[in-house]
Design an enzyme around this catalytic site. Structure first.
Site, PDB file in Angstrom:
ATOM      1  N   LYS A   1       0.813  -1.223   0.000  1.00 26.08           N
ATOM      2  CA  LYS A   1       0.000   0.000   0.000  1.00 26.08           C
ATOM      3  C   LYS A   1       0.840   1.265   0.000  1.00 26.08           C
ATOM      4  CE  LYS A   1      -3.990  -2.189   1.986  1.00 26.08           C
ATOM      5  NZ  LYS A   1      -4.662  -2.598   3.188  1.00 26.08           N
TER       6      LYS A   1
ATOM      7  N   ARG B   1      -7.753  -7.557  -8.780  1.00 24.99           N
ATOM      8  CA  ARG B   1      -8.450  -8.837  -9.034  1.00 24.99           C
ATOM      9  C   ARG B   1      -9.940  -8.562  -9.193  1.00 24.99           C
ATOM     10  NH1 ARG B   1     -11.017  -8.966  -4.041  1.00 24.99           N
ATOM     11  NH2 ARG B   1      -9.792  -7.996  -2.416  1.00 24.99           N
TER      12      ARG B   1
ATOM     13  N   GLU C   1      -2.051   6.347   9.287  1.00 22.73           N
ATOM     14  CA  GLU C   1      -2.946   7.308   8.623  1.00 22.73           C
ATOM     15  C   GLU C   1      -3.825   7.954   9.676  1.00 22.73           C
ATOM     16  OE1 GLU C   1      -5.485   5.334   5.763  1.00 22.73           O
ATOM     17  OE2 GLU C   1      -3.927   5.290   4.233  1.00 22.73           O
TER      18      GLU C   1
END
Ligand code: ADP
Ligand code: ADP
Ligand code: MG
Length: 497
Positions: free
Chosen positions: A117, A293, A201
């Site tokens: 990420k 995906r 975050e």
């Protein structure tokens, strides 16, 4: 020569992929795991390979080398990884390619970059996608994390860089909890993903989860198919999804969609993919991650766009050029998906395993069922508890909520507890009806007591009994069919009484 496609997955998604393969004239081949030897998907495939994984530590679907060996031994051209398992494992994709097998998905390099990420976020900044305030890369330890949190302000969320499936995340409310939570996030990340990198975050208090479906080919054409709202989550995992989202304006949809396409183009993306955004209370949105995906909730997009995503996923893997343009994508109506998991919503969603005595699915126009089980199936402890999905489409959001509730009432499962009553509760909740629900709904609102004396469930069970009787009568005497309207009237009368 017919192409041969091996499905490296099980359950409902294996059946979904088989359907597309057959439509495209491709031979479907599946793996039979000893951990689930009588699974429903085995009945639909053209060929079955016995995986003989009884003594293996992990099920066949996680064993990359063994899958590729089977593929080579059975002259496989294409491998479809489904979702979960090895679907976002770049080493598996690379191993397929090295052995001349076409992996249905983007390149190993793209999977690798989007799987981390922190790398994905770095690439997102470069194309101008907004990010939640947070650390640029991984933070080395709890002390650094604490210093960072002091700067951006609590609460913060610690996230595993290699994370997925809602795992490896911890919310930190105050400084003194940092040390402990950092360690547990780290341990979980190492265990689950073999990578302990943690980034930080700002934790948004009442956000919504919106994601854009991307479809691209190997010739540089990329479009988006609008968004899905997946804010109804439990432990960061989606339970009810809808398309489109009632939380954005058409202008926002265009803007978020265009940005997603711009990003996908910039990184040279092809195949299906999903750009996940988090939407704050003030209407600002931020890029969260990209999934490389097909997703569990892809049917809601298919129901409102009439585009078959799995067909296209296979076709673009074969090198076909996309014939759809952005202007061809029109959102038509509204769709909702309810995930039916064999979990007990009155007992902390504990997984239920065992025998499905009876399972009855709703039917009718606009109702789509994706299921990995049938009457008599066994739910084992080895795999995910999601057994089926009920997907409903109608012309408006109001209508689709009503219709989904009716469908859930018609659904009946005997033998195991499921999330169906929970979904029914959600769909009747004023927050859901008014589209004000956020990712915190379950934490903030849900209590098991809400499901006690669930009259709808009783009525649903009664209705299902009638349906059995109806089917039986039909078969038994070939008599005229009772229409659904009279059944609905009957259920309605029951409710009034
Ligand atoms: P995964 O790879 O496990 O899907 P995501 O990064 O997509 O992880 O996050 C999963 C969910 O966690 C999101 O849908 C959202 O509900 C929640 N979440 C993630 N980041 C934040 C954040 N900064 N603030 C609030 N909630 C968050
Ligand atoms: P999405 O972002 O598509 O909603 P999820 O993380 O909810 O992704 O879906 C992947 C989840 O599905 C994983 O938690 C995985 O354990 C589970 N899973 C993987 N393969 C299967 C399968 N064949 N049947 C049911 N569940 C599966
Ligand atoms: Mg996610």
């Amino acid at each position: 020569m017919k192409k041969r496609l091996l499905i490296a997955n099980r359950g409902e998604i294996a059946i979904r992929i088989i359907r597309s393969a057959h439509k495209l004239g491709i031979t479907s081949v599946v793996l039979q795991s000893d951990k689930e030897p009588d699974a429903l998907y085995l009945k639909y495939a053209n060929e079955i390979i016995q995986a003989k994984d009884a003594n293996d530590e992990k099920p066949i679907f996680l064993n990359a080398t063994k899958i590729v060996d089977f593929a080579l031994a059975h002259q496989i051209d294409l491998v479809h990884p489904g979702y979960g398992f090895l679907s976002e494992n770049p080493d598996f994709a690379a191993l397929c390619e090295e052995n001349g097998i076409n992996f249905i998905g983007p390149s190993p390099e793209l999977i690798r970059n989007m799987g981390i990420k922190t790398i994905a976020k770095k690439m997102a900044i470069e194309t101008g996608l907004p990010l939640v305030p947070g650390s640029e890369g991984a933070v080395v330890d709890a002390q650094v994390a604490k210093a960072f949190a002091d700067k951006i302000g609590y609460p913060v969320i610690l996230k595993a860089s290699a994370g997925g499936g809602g795992r490896g995340m911890r919310i930190v409310e105050k400084p003194d909890a940092m040390e402990r939570l950092f360690k547990s996030a780290y341990d979980e990340a190492v265990n689950a993903f073999g990578n302990g990198d943690i980034f930080i975050e700002k934790y948004l208090q009442n956000p919504k989860h919106l994601e854009f479906q991307i479809l691209g080919d190997k010739h540089g054409n990329i479009i988006h198919l609008g968004e899905r709202e997946c804010s109804l989550q439990r432990k960061h995992q989606k339970v009810v999804e809808e398309a489109p989202s009632a939380s954005i304006t058409p202008e926002m949809r265009n803007q978020m969609g265009e940005m997603a396409v711009k990003f996908a183009k910039a990184i040279g993306y092809f195949s299906v993919g999903t750009i996940e955004y988090i939407l704050d209370e003030d209407g600002s949105f931020y890029f969260m991650e990209m999934n490389t995906r097909i997703q569990v909730e892809h049917p809601v997009t298919e129901m409102v766009t009439h585009v078959d995503l799995v067909d296209w996923q296979i076709k673009v893997a074969l090198g076909e050029e996309l014939t759809l343009q952005q202007s061809d994508i029109q959102l038509n109506g509204w769709a909702i998906e309810c995930r039916i998991n064999t979990e007990d919503p009155q007992n902390r969603f504990s997984p239920q395993t065992g025998f499905i005595e009876k399972i009855h699915f709703p039917r009718g126009k606009g109702i789509r069922i994706e299921t990995g089980v049938q009457n008599g199936s066994v739910v084992t402890p080895y795999f995910d508890s999601m057994i089926s999905k009920i997907i409903v489409r109608a012309d408006s959001r109001e209508e689709v909520i009503e219709k989904t509730l009716k469908a859930l009432n018609e659904f009946n499962l005997v033998g195991l507890k499921s999330t169906a009553p929970f979904c029914r509760l959600v769909l009747q909740d004023p927050d859901f009806v008014s589209a004000q629900y956020t990712t915190r709904w379950v934490d903030q609102k849900y209590t098991p007591e809400m499901l006690e004396n669930d009259e709808e469930e009783l009525i649903g069970a009664l209705a299902a009994t009638i349906i059995y009787a109806k089917e039986y009568l039909q078969i038994a005497s070939n008599s005229t069919v009772y229409d659904d309207e009279s059944l609905n009237m009957w259920v309605l009368n029951k409710r009034i009484n």
